[in-house]
Write an enzyme that holds these catalytic residues in place. Structure first.
Site, PDB file in Angstrom:
ATOM      1  N   PRO A   2       9.461   3.138   4.635  1.00 49.58           N
ATOM      2  CA  PRO A   2      10.298   3.133   5.823  1.00 49.58           C
ATOM      3  C   PRO A   2      10.904   4.501   6.141  1.00 49.58           C
ATOM      4  O   PRO A   2      11.569   5.100   5.290  1.00 49.58           O
ATOM      5  CB  PRO A   2      11.394   2.116   5.507  1.00 49.58           C
ATOM      6  CG  PRO A   2      11.254   1.767   4.076  1.00 49.58           C
ATOM      7  CD  PRO A   2      10.003   2.328   3.557  1.00 49.58           C
ATOM      8  N   GLU A   3      10.638   4.960   7.333  1.00 51.24           N
ATOM      9  CA  GLU A   3      11.300   6.155   7.850  1.00 51.24           C
ATOM     10  C   GLU A   3      12.063   5.711   9.095  1.00 51.24           C
ATOM     11  O   GLU A   3      12.204   4.516   9.317  1.00 51.24           O
ATOM     12  CB  GLU A   3      10.272   7.246   8.159  1.00 51.24           C
ATOM     13  CG  GLU A   3       9.451   7.614   6.921  1.00 51.24           C
ATOM     14  CD  GLU A   3       8.414   8.692   7.167  1.00 51.24           C
ATOM     15  OE1 GLU A   3       8.600   9.496   8.090  1.00 51.24           O
ATOM     16  OE2 GLU A   3       7.420   8.716   6.437  1.00 51.24           O
TER      17      GLU A   3
END
Length: 267
Positions: A2-3
């Site tokens: 996750p960014e």
DNA sequence: CACTCTACCTGTGCGC
DNA sequence: TGCGCACAGGTAGAGT
């Protein structure tokens, strides 16, 4: 992994938490709690109510409203590499990777799963220190501010994009995608950018992240699926560039796998 | 300030 | 089949 776009998608999915009371807190693995003990987290949260749910960079911020015993606080969650945060029915049972379960008043549960145990949860009174160590959120960054901030640095583009104190929210995947779209080599020094190149970099940053948020996150064949954003270079070593057909190269920059097209992104 | 390295973790996929 | 191992990477913190 996750960014910013994936975290934004999580934050949107958690909006139903707002206004809900916290009924029980179950810490399944103590190490997930940072800065206080699992018992303290549980004790301080139970009976209180969630306020607004937001984010800065990759940090998820859940306001916990003031009540008779405590002032407003923030539950701060970082998913790191493999964390997943989602709402589930009250009947849902923990799996082997579940680290934290918060049951709320509408018969639902906030569940935090994390196979790799890198993710962390903390409870703070003040977001000041967090804001202080992070640069502006990548989605809210203006071109003027981008130019101003880049001017003070003398670093490789890839390394700089990964630096959360420079801009918050970009990780390894989107750093590669942004550099590819801007046609800039990951090892190029930021102090060597022409005005036109700075503009291309800013424009690529905004468009890549904007599209990824719109798509609900990235989709990397067989590796990671959050939404529908298709990566152009990340994880595509040796495969043809989507633009010119040249084989994508992989090098290591700042201990990270770094993918680029040697033709579209000349040194 | 820039950079490098290590620690934290475990699922995956490779070679043998 | 199964073993050992490199690998993935966000962040903190220490060291060069």
């Amino acid at each position: 992994m996750p960014e910013l776009p994936e975290v934004e998608s999580v934050v949107r999915s958690l909006q139903p938490l707002q206004g809900r009371f916290i009924e029980t807190v179950h810490v399944c693995w103590d190490g997930v709690v940072d800065g206080l003990t699992a018992g303290q987290l549980s004790q301080r949260l139970t009976g209180r109510r969630f306020g607004s749910i937001g984010r800065i960079g990759k940090y998820i911020l859940c306001a916990v409203e003031a009540d008779g015993h405590a002032t407003q606080q923030f539950l701060v969650i970082h998913l790191r590499m493999t964390g997943r945060l989602y709402l589930a029915a009250a009947e849902a049972v923990p799996n082997t990777h579940t680290r934290l379960i918060i049951a709320v008043s509408n018969g639902r549960q906030l569940i935090f799963d994390d196979p790799r145990k890198f993710g962390r949860v903390s409870l703070v009174d003040d977001l000041g220190p967090l804001y202080g160590k992070l640069g502006p959120d990548a989605l809210k960054l203006t071109e003027d501010e981008f130019r101003r901030r880049i001017a003070g640095h003398n670093r490789q583009l890839k390394t700089l994009l990964l630096e959360q104190s420079f801009i918050a929210g970009i990780g390894n995947i989107y750093a590669d995608e942004i550099l590819f779209r801007s046609g800039l080599h990951p090892l190029m020094n930021c102090s060597k950018l022409s005005a036109a190149q700075q503009e291309r970099l800013y424009s690529a940053l905004s468009s890549v992240l904007g599209e990824a948020v719109e798509a609900g996150g990235a989709n990397i064949d067989g590796v990671f699926k959050a939404g529908g954003f298709r990566v152009a270079v990340y994880g595509r070593e040796g495969r043809p560039c989507v633009c010119c057909g040249t084989a994508i190269c992989k090098i290591r920059v700042a201990q990270r796998g770094t993918h680029f097209c040697p033709a579209c992104q000349p040194a």
